[in-house]
Design an enzyme around this catalytic site. Structure first.
Site, PDB file in Angstrom:
ATOM      1  N   LYS A  76     -13.271  20.920 -20.325  1.00  0.00           N
ATOM      2  CA  LYS A  76     -12.165  19.880 -20.024  1.00  0.00           C
ATOM      3  C   LYS A  76     -11.696  19.257 -21.268  1.00  0.00           C
ATOM      4  CE  LYS A  76     -11.518  16.069 -16.717  1.00  0.00           C
ATOM      5  NZ  LYS A  76     -11.830  15.275 -15.538  1.00  0.00           N
ATOM      6  N   SER A 151      -8.936  14.291 -12.074  1.00  0.00           N
ATOM      7  CA  SER A 151      -8.488  14.789 -13.216  1.00  0.00           C
ATOM      8  C   SER A 151      -9.036  16.116 -13.883  1.00  0.00           C
ATOM      9  CB  SER A 151      -8.765  13.667 -14.536  1.00  0.00           C
ATOM     10  OG  SER A 151     -10.275  13.523 -14.548  1.00  0.00           O
ATOM     11  N   SER A 175     -12.616  12.599  -9.663  1.00  0.00           N
ATOM     12  CA  SER A 175     -12.044  13.717 -10.706  1.00  0.00           C
ATOM     13  C   SER A 175     -12.824  15.271 -10.604  1.00  0.00           C
ATOM     14  CB  SER A 175     -12.018  13.463 -12.035  1.00  0.00           C
ATOM     15  OG  SER A 175     -10.931  12.446 -12.002  1.00  0.00           O
TER      16      SER A 175
END
Length: 469
Positions: A76, A151, A175
């Site tokens: 990520k 996210s 997220s």
């Protein structure tokens, strides 16, 4: 079955037995990325093909480091991975490669993962919709006109699209849960402190966000969590515990499951969210668990005020240096500027009041877990929305007063650091996925994974209904 449809655990076993090679897996992965990633935009900062194939060849020729040996992963784009840029979706940062690994990323590398690139994220990870001015928007593989969530939207979309078999993510406000739900995969927010955070900056005050695993099966969630987890002597609030993967298939007694619905009307939900959630709960009943409706156990408005105070306080701590620089402030998106301005305006009494409310909710939740084993909420209050939309402005006529109010349903677990597993719950008539949050008491991570594994054996949603790309 196509190689890229395999779970990561199955790939690991095949690699160990030399039934497949790391080179073969890397070639298939890169071919899939070339064919599909242009549509979904999940993988960013992809590394050079020849370099990746050389690393795969080296993995084939070397002793196994761990269960991830030879398996491609993309990290990520909020966490440092040495040799890859960490843009955080912001033009304020260049694309210079990081010179170190985030502590949890270092553990993935040590277990043998080959990092192929990054997964897309909103700017600074703010907002449950993955778009930014550096890499653009990530699209939902089940409907390319819609959001993949966030996210960890890039990670979830990459899993659904079979670009990777397992992924890392992070979760402050859903997220690891919202994008997993919207992409028909699994995402786990572990008990706070289970996975170490970055070892820079303040180590005590901001107990909201955590890293965690994402996968297409609970078995892979457990295996990845066991790599990422464990105390870090550089971080005082981390802790160790037993591995979760060895017991993933252990017999689990009938669970008492408390259904919180829309929290007594405090969490407005789009049409169909509650109906599909309750249909999934009926399947849990069919698996032998007891499901009982639970009245709202705490004041939602008080919880929300505590959350947005502590969240803004944390965001101000991380982005305040940029905000305070007039030459750079304009590079922050409006939501980030709003968060920092709020966070810098609080008094010590404001922070103490927010923490006291959080403490009251923790005590109330502890009492609630004397009556139930698991709490359940939807993973989102709306269906995946238009990818061009910044965020939902209303739900069923209820106006959203902040950019993140539409994700209030994730706050009860986030505020007090409870473990949560998102499980795929099914699809609406348009073919859009939804997830359920399985929420446990602190330290019940293994129990939640066992419950999720039983659900997966009965449903198999990620394998039964992949996106058609």
């Amino acid at each position: 079955m196509d190689l890229l449809d395999w779970d990561a655990s199955d790939l690991s076993e095949a690699l160990a037995a030399r039934r497949i090679s790391a080179v073969e897996l890397m070639q298939a992965t890169l071919a899939r990325i070339e064919a599909v990633n242009g549509k979904v935009n999940a993988i960013v900062s992809l590394r050079d093909r020849d370099t990746l194939l050389a690393e795969a060849q080296a993995a084939d020729a070397s002793p196994r480091k761990g269960w991830l040996h030879g398996i491609p992963m993309a990290i990520k784009d909020l966490a440092d991975a040495e040799g890859l840029p960490t843009s955080q979706g912001s033009p304020l940062f260049g694309l210079e490669p990081a010179t170190r690994d985030h502590p949890a990323v270092a553990r993935l590398r040590a277990a043998g993962a080959i990092f192929i690139g990054k997964t897309n994220t909103p700017e600074f990870g703010l907002g449950s919709h993955t778009f930014n001015p550096v890499h653009g928007a990530t699209r939902n593989p089940y409907d390319l006109s819609r959001s993949a969530g966030g996210s960890s939207g890039g990670a979830a979309a990459a899993l659904a699209a079979r670009l990777v078999a397992v992924a890392d993510g992070s979760d402050m406000m859903g997220s690891l849960r919202n994008p997993a739900g919207w992409n028909n995969v699994y995402g786990m927010r572990p008990t706070w402190g289970t996975v170490p955070s970055d070892d820079g900056g303040d180590l005590f005050l901001h107990q909201l966000s955590t890293l965690g695993p994402m996968a297409r099966s609970p078995r892979d969630l457990a295996a990845l969590l066991d790599v990422m987890r464990g105390a870090d002597p550089r971080q005082p609030l981390t802790h160790s515990g037993p591995d979760t993967a060895p017991e993933i298939d252990a017999a689990l007694s009938a669970q008492r499951i408390g259904w919180l619905g829309d929290w007594g009307g405090a969490f407005p939900c789009a049409p169909g969210i509650i109906d599909l959630s309750e249909a999934a709960l009926n399947r849990l009943t069919g698996l032998g668990h007891e499901v009982m409706p639970i009245a709202a156990p705490f004041d939602a408005d008080a919880m929300w005020e505590s959350w947005i105070t502590l969240r803004s306080f944390a965001v101000a701590a991380s982005l305040g240096v940029i905000y305070d620089d007039p030459a750079r402030r304009g590079g922050l998106k409006p939501a980030a500027q709003w968060e920092v301005a709020r966070g810098q305006g609080f008094s010590t009494a404001d922070i103490q009041r927010a923490s006291s409310i959080r403490s009251d909710w923790f005590r109330a939740a502890h009492a609630l877990f004397e009556k139930v084993d698991v709490l359940v909420l939807p993973s989102a209050q709306v269906w995946p929305f238009d990818v061009e939309q910044v965020h939902p402005a209303e739900i069923n006529g209820h106006l959203m007063d902040t950019y993140h109010r539409w994700m209030q349903v994730v706050v009860p677990a986030s505020l007090i650091g409870l473990p949560v597993v998102n499980v795929p719950a099914g699809f609406d008539q348009r073919g859009l996925p939804l997830g359920l949050q399985l929420i446990g008491k602190r330290g019940s991570d293994a129990q939640l994974l066992q419950l999720a594994q039983g659900w997966h054996k009965a449903t198999g949603y990620p394998q039964a209904r992949p996106p058609q790309l």
